[in-house]
Design a protein around this motif. Structure first.
Motif, mmCIF file in Angstrom:
data_model
loop_
_atom_site.group_PDB
_atom_site.id
_atom_site.type_symbol
_atom_site.label_atom_id
_atom_site.label_comp_id
_atom_site.label_asym_id
_atom_site.label_seq_id
_atom_site.Cartn_x
_atom_site.Cartn_y
_atom_site.Cartn_z
ATOM 1 N N GLY A 219 0.785 -1.227 0.000
ATOM 2 C CA GLY A 219 0.000 0.000 0.000
ATOM 3 C C GLY A 219 0.815 1.274 0.000
ATOM 4 O O GLY A 219 0.258 2.373 0.034
ATOM 5 N N TRP A 220 2.136 1.146 -0.022
ATOM 6 C CA TRP A 220 2.974 2.341 0.003
ATOM 7 C C TRP A 220 2.863 3.084 -1.335
ATOM 8 O O TRP A 220 3.022 2.479 -2.407
ATOM 9 N N ASN A 221 2.635 4.381 -1.286
ATOM 10 C CA ASN A 221 2.610 5.157 -2.519
ATOM 11 C C ASN A 221 4.036 5.489 -2.962
ATOM 12 O O ASN A 221 5.006 5.299 -2.211
ATOM 13 N N ALA A 222 4.166 5.989 -4.179
ATOM 14 C CA ALA A 222 5.480 6.234 -4.773
ATOM 15 C C ALA A 222 6.278 7.272 -3.986
ATOM 16 O O ALA A 222 7.499 7.150 -3.832
ATOM 17 N N ALA A 223 5.590 8.296 -3.473
ATOM 18 C CA ALA A 223 6.287 9.350 -2.738
ATOM 19 C C ALA A 223 6.912 8.814 -1.460
ATOM 20 O O ALA A 223 8.047 9.170 -1.109
ATOM 21 N N TRP A 224 6.171 7.919 -0.757
ATOM 22 C CA TRP A 224 6.708 7.380 0.499
ATOM 23 C C TRP A 224 7.846 6.392 0.227
ATOM 24 O O TRP A 224 8.831 6.361 0.963
ATOM 25 N N GLN A 225 7.729 5.606 -0.821
ATOM 26 C CA GLN A 225 8.828 4.713 -1.188
ATOM 27 C C GLN A 225 10.099 5.513 -1.455
ATOM 28 O O GLN A 225 11.190 5.145 -1.012
ATOM 29 N N LYS A 226 9.949 6.613 -2.168
ATOM 30 C CA LYS A 226 11.104 7.454 -2.486
ATOM 31 C C LYS A 226 11.685 8.076 -1.221
ATOM 32 O O LYS A 226 12.910 8.147 -1.058
ATOM 33 N N ASN B 150 16.040 8.845 2.231
ATOM 34 C CA ASN B 150 16.392 9.472 3.507
ATOM 35 C C ASN B 150 16.689 8.476 4.625
ATOM 36 O O ASN B 150 17.668 8.630 5.353
ATOM 37 N N LEU B 151 15.856 7.446 4.770
ATOM 38 C CA LEU B 151 16.173 6.437 5.772
ATOM 39 C C LEU B 151 17.424 5.671 5.351
ATOM 40 O O LEU B 151 18.240 5.284 6.193
ATOM 41 N N GLY B 152 17.579 5.487 4.028
ATOM 42 C CA GLY B 152 18.802 4.856 3.538
ATOM 43 C C GLY B 152 20.022 5.706 3.809
ATOM 44 O O GLY B 152 21.091 5.195 4.182
ATOM 45 N N ALA B 153 19.906 7.025 3.643
ATOM 46 C CA ALA B 153 21.036 7.910 3.932
ATOM 47 C C ALA B 153 21.378 7.897 5.413
ATOM 48 O O ALA B 153 22.563 7.902 5.794
ATOM 49 N N PHE C 195 16.482 -3.851 6.274
ATOM 50 C CA PHE C 195 15.176 -3.299 5.897
ATOM 51 C C PHE C 195 15.204 -2.848 4.440
ATOM 52 O O PHE C 195 14.261 -3.088 3.679
ATOM 53 N N ASN C 196 16.291 -2.216 4.046
ATOM 54 C CA ASN C 196 16.444 -1.772 2.666
ATOM 55 C C ASN C 196 16.409 -2.955 1.696
ATOM 56 O O ASN C 196 15.775 -2.888 0.640
ATOM 57 N N LEU C 197 17.054 -4.045 2.082
ATOM 58 C CA LEU C 197 17.055 -5.244 1.239
ATOM 59 C C LEU C 197 15.661 -5.860 1.149
ATOM 60 O O LEU C 197 15.227 -6.295 0.071
ATOM 61 N N ASP C 198 14.951 -5.907 2.268
ATOM 62 C CA ASP C 198 13.593 -6.449 2.270
ATOM 63 C C ASP C 198 12.682 -5.645 1.353
ATOM 64 O O ASP C 198 11.872 -6.211 0.603
ATOM 65 N N LEU C 199 12.786 -4.327 1.425
ATOM 66 C CA LEU C 199 11.947 -3.479 0.589
ATOM 67 C C LEU C 199 12.297 -3.640 -0.890
ATOM 68 O O LEU C 199 11.417 -3.631 -1.749
ATOM 69 N N SER C 200 13.589 -3.803 -1.184
ATOM 70 C CA SER C 200 14.009 -4.002 -2.575
ATOM 71 C C SER C 200 13.441 -5.296 -3.149
ATOM 72 O O SER C 200 13.085 -5.363 -4.327
ATOM 73 N N GLU C 201 13.355 -6.342 -2.299
ATOM 74 C CA GLU C 201 12.822 -7.621 -2.751
ATOM 75 C C GLU C 201 11.301 -7.604 -2.841
ATOM 76 O O GLU C 201 10.717 -8.268 -3.717
ATOM 77 N N SER C 202 10.656 -6.831 -1.964
ATOM 78 C CA SER C 202 9.195 -6.853 -1.889
ATOM 79 C C SER C 202 8.537 -5.895 -2.873
ATOM 80 O O SER C 202 7.403 -6.126 -3.300
ATOM 81 N N LEU C 203 9.217 -4.803 -3.204
ATOM 82 C CA LEU C 203 8.630 -3.782 -4.061
ATOM 83 C C LEU C 203 9.489 -3.608 -5.307
ATOM 84 O O LEU C 203 10.651 -3.200 -5.226
ATOM 85 N N GLY C 204 8.920 -3.887 -6.455
ATOM 86 C CA GLY C 204 9.679 -3.746 -7.691
ATOM 87 C C GLY C 204 10.011 -2.317 -8.035
ATOM 88 O O GLY C 204 10.942 -2.044 -8.807
ATOM 89 N N ASP D 174 13.850 1.739 -5.026
ATOM 90 C CA ASP D 174 15.259 1.892 -5.433
ATOM 91 C C ASP D 174 16.152 1.665 -4.215
ATOM 92 O O ASP D 174 16.345 2.559 -3.395
ATOM 93 N N GLY D 175 16.692 0.467 -4.104
ATOM 94 C CA GLY D 175 17.483 0.106 -2.930
ATOM 95 C C GLY D 175 18.918 0.567 -2.949
ATOM 96 O O GLY D 175 19.659 0.322 -1.985
ATOM 97 N N SER D 176 19.340 1.247 -4.004
ATOM 98 C CA SER D 176 20.734 1.700 -4.078
ATOM 99 C C SER D 176 20.880 3.211 -4.097
ATOM 100 O O SER D 176 21.998 3.721 -4.028
ATOM 101 N N VAL D 177 19.774 3.936 -4.169
ATOM 102 C CA VAL D 177 19.853 5.395 -4.290
ATOM 103 C C VAL D 177 20.455 6.042 -3.055
ATOM 104 O O VAL D 177 20.992 7.161 -3.121
#
Length: 370
Positions: A132-139, A144-147, A193-202, A205-208
């Protein structure tokens, strides 16, 4: 024929053993049969396990070694030099970690957090909670959480790990080592968490996060202040600059006053659970930090000098941390649901920082009022 008979060998004599009651263990005294240590004064009526396994474990010529340090470094200083910080104390051994962290508690507490995070992520994937995550929240999360993962990793490796042997007592060093373990575990949790999201959501962007941390304009002041902090040689200043200043004005601002406040409104109930473990860790680590610096400002002999020194450290680190905090303002507008303004979040962070300084006994820097 001459007699070849030989006389019986003479018996050999030995000095008679005499006990003088001077040998080890001969003397009996009150408590000699006890299996607990009593060579220090416990904080309460009876010593805790924490006190038994940390207090006076680290030797000190002022307390035990009448002949001086029996070991040292190649360039001269012996053991645990007090000159490794400009802060002074009449008795560094007076510090006791209010969290009472020692080997058993480290494993017990961290294993509990790891289980909580693992179960949360497993259940989220099973329930399709990310769908249910929208594109803005995924980004927002990817960038930011990745940074922030890089910030936590930097503090773990280049701040707390680097000074976890620098303090003059075992109690200080144990607390700092636990702080390093907290930061390292949280950074790893964010990476998983970043890896899980990369696998779950096509579309995730898990490397940005690497590009964001390296060159995104809003994150560069945060990166800059952390890198400058790691160049500090004084262990107490480094601990003060990170746990008292940076974490209050930047760390809590991002984790507590932004991510944990807006996640649920954007359909995300997993991220605040994960980030909450980092906030829980920091709250514990702030406890020992507050106790240490409050002890130094209240020192009967060196208190005034320490206050003046800490004021200089505030002048050095508050301005760049405020700059880093203000530079993050644009990310408040990135989520689709903007339920909290930067002014509200920043005001709450400054209020908590002011309260912490008052608890330690320090004046609020004028830069905070601008």
């Amino acid at each position: 024929m001459s007699s070849t008979a030989t006389s019986a060998p003479k018996g050999r004599s030995f000095p008679k053993v005499e006990f003088t009651d001077s040998e080890a263990g001969a003397l009996e005294f009150p408590g000699s049969k006890s299996r607990s240590y009593n060579y220090f004064r416990p904080a309460k009526l009876r010593a805790t396990v924490y006190e038994d396994v940390t207090v006076d474990v680290q030797p000190d010529p002022e307390r035990h070694l009448t002949q001086g340090w029996i070991y040292g470094f190649g360039n001269g200083p012996g053991g645990y030099p007090k000159e490794w910080t400009k802060a002074k104390s009449s008795d560094w051994h007076a510090f006791l970690d209010p969290n009472e962290e020692w080997e058993q508690t480290i494993y017990r507490n961290n294993s509990a957090v790891v289980r909580q995070v693992a179960l949360g992520l497993e259940n989220a994937k099973r329930a399709g909670a990310y769908d249910g995550w929208n594109a803005a929240w995924q980004k927002f999360v990817a960038r930011n959480l990745g940074a922030w993962m890089h910030a936590e990793n930097g503090m773990a490796l280049h701040v707390f790990t680097s000074i976890q042997r620098s303090g003059p007592t075992n109690m200080i060093n144990t607390a700092v080592a636990v702080n390093a373990a907290h930061k390292m575990r949280f950074a790893q949790d964010l990476a998983l968490f970043n890896l899980d999201l990369s696998e779950s959501l096509g579309t995730f962007d898990g490397s940005v996060h690497k590009q964001v941390w390296a060159s995104a304009e809003e994150w560069q002041p945060t990166r800059k202040v952390l890198e400058e902090l790691t160049a500090v040689g004084d262990w107490a200043e480094l601990l003060f600059g990170v746990n008292v200043v940076f974490e209050q004005l930047v760390g809590q601002l991002f984790r507590s006053e932004l991510v944990m406040q807006i996640s649920a409104k954007n359909g995300d109930y997993i991220t605040p659970t994960l980030v909450g473990t980092g906030e829980y860790d920091y709250n514990r680590d702030l406890g020992y930090t507050r106790a240490l610096f409050r002890m130094l400002t209240r020192d009967e002999k060196h208190g005034s000098g320490n206050k003046e020194l800490f004021g200089q450290w505030l002048s050095a680190w508050v301005p760049p941390c405020l700059q880093a905090a203000r530079a993050l303002q644009p990310i408040w507008s990135q989520p689709a649901e903007k339920v909290r303004t930067f002014a509200d979040s920043f005001g709450a962070a400054k209020e908590k920082f002011t309260q912490l300084l008052e608890e330690i006994g320090l004046d609020v820097p004028k830069e905070l009022e601008k």
